[in-house]
Design a protein around this motif. Structure first.
Motif, short mmCIF file in Angstrom:
data_model
loop_
_atom_site.label_atom_id
_atom_site.label_comp_id
_atom_site.label_asym_id
_atom_site.label_seq_id
_atom_site.Cartn_x
_atom_site.Cartn_y
_atom_site.Cartn_z
N ALA A 184 95.38 -10.55 13.78
CA ALA A 184 95.87 -9.17 13.87
C ALA A 184 94.70 -8.19 13.87
N ALA A 185 94.82 -7.15 14.68
CA ALA A 185 93.77 -6.13 14.77
C ALA A 185 93.84 -5.14 13.62
N THR A 186 95.03 -4.86 13.13
CA THR A 186 95.20 -3.89 12.06
C THR A 186 96.18 -4.43 11.02
N SER A 187 96.08 -3.89 9.81
CA SER A 187 96.97 -4.25 8.72
C SER A 187 97.71 -3.00 8.26
N ARG A 199 101.03 -8.98 19.92
CA ARG A 199 102.33 -8.54 20.42
C ARG A 199 103.48 -9.39 19.90
N VAL A 200 103.14 -10.45 19.20
CA VAL A 200 104.14 -11.32 18.57
C VAL A 200 103.86 -11.32 17.07
N PHE A 201 104.90 -11.03 16.27
CA PHE A 201 104.70 -10.80 14.84
C PHE A 201 105.79 -11.51 14.03
N HIS A 202 105.61 -11.51 12.71
CA HIS A 202 106.66 -12.04 11.84
C HIS A 202 107.19 -10.98 10.87
N HIS A 234 104.29 -4.42 11.23
CA HIS A 234 103.95 -4.12 12.62
C HIS A 234 105.05 -3.40 13.41
N GLY A 235 106.22 -3.21 12.83
CA GLY A 235 107.31 -2.61 13.58
C GLY A 235 107.08 -1.16 13.97
#
Length: 299
Positions: free
Chosen positions: A41-44, A127-130, A135-136
């Motif tokens: 991930a690029a950002t948290s 672009r794919v997350f859990h 990330h929403g």
């Protein structure tokens, strides 16, 4: 040298646990191989004071602060074996030999086992997350997909309309029953039953088995997880079964079923986020310190 505590894993939970012990002036060894779960991930997001920062920057800052304490030692290595001796623990690393301690904290994390769909792995963390809370918001109320991995994906599908227009891709995993379909309808979720063939494009566009293409701004899925390290099993720790996989069972102070062995972070909780990992690290660090105090006092 006998350490008070060896912490295996130097990511968010391990750093947080170490900070509590360092401030109690305990001799701490951190063994870390450098494989964070969120390294893709690029950002948290969602962690107070660090929202939107790069994950590697958060870790680097935390490590720098921890290493200001003179009782902390850091070893960049993989821990490959742990065993319990009569009154201490021995940890063997791949390249730096063995280390001994009175207590062990396992902040070893988990590995995500992603659906085997073309183009998905390349977009994981981008672009794919859990985690919708992580990330929403950045999808800006756009077009969101949920790729089912089990009936538990209903949870994702019912959550995500708060972040954008949502389509549930059941992908042959399950068929919503009448009640579930009514819930999805009330949330405005579109259900797509055709099989997913691949992800492609700059974002997370989906090609279906019937040839249709559905454009998405982001896709969420619930991968299975497995332990990233064999140490908990080697030490005889008990596990609990969560919705995505097993995790190390712990008490309120984050002690495992093996006295003297503690666990925190994604390996010890059926959820995953930076903020949760940091909080659980605090509990493990202070809990470990408490047992060291009791042992010294003869309680």
């Amino acid at each position: 040298m006998m350490y008070d505590v060896i912490i295996v894993g130097g990511s968010y939970a391990g750093l947080s646990a170490g900070l509590q012990l360092a401030r109690a002036r305990r001799k701490v060894l951190v063994v870390d191989a450098g494989y964070r779960r969120n390294r893709f991930a690029a950002t948290s997001h969602g962690f107070l004071g660090q929202d939107g920062e790069a994950p590697e920057d958060i870790v680097a800052q935390g490590r720098a602060q921890l290493m200001e304490y003179p009782t902390v030692t850091w070893v960049h290595d993989s821990a490959i074996q742990a065993r319990q001796e009569q009154d201490h623990f021995t940890l063997r690393t791949q390249h730096n030999g063995e280390f001994k301690s009175l207590r062990v904290i396992l902040a070893t994390g988990v590995v995500d086992e992603l659906p085997k769909i073309e183009g998905l792995m390349e977009r994981w963390g981008k672009r794919v997350f859990h985690c919708p809370y992580c990330h929403g918001y950045e999808l800006d109320q756009g077009r969101i997909g949920v790729l089912a991995t089990s009936p538990l994906s209903m949870h994702h599908a019912l959550m995500l309309p708060d972040w954008g227009t949502t389509t549930l891709f059941t992908n042959g995993v399950f068929v919503p029953d009448t009640e579930q379909q009514a819930q999805l309808d009330r949330r405005g979720v579109t259900v797509e039953s055709a099989a997913v063939v691949r992800l492609f494009g700059e974002r997370a566009d989906i090609e279906l088995a019937d040839g249709r293409v559905i454009a998405l701004d982001g896709l969420f899925t619930m991968p299975r997880t497995r332990m990233a390290s064999p140490l908990a099993e080697q030490l005889g720790c008990e596990f609990a079964e969560g919705p995505m996989g097993s995790y190390i069972q712990t008490s309120e102070i984050r002690q495992t079923s093996v006295p003297g062995v503690f666990a925190c972070g994604d390996a010890a909780i059926a959820a995953g986020s930076v903020a949760l990992a940091v909080g659980e690290g605090v509990r493990a660090g202070t809990g470990t310190h408490f047992t060291l105090i009791l042992a010294k006092a003869g309680a």
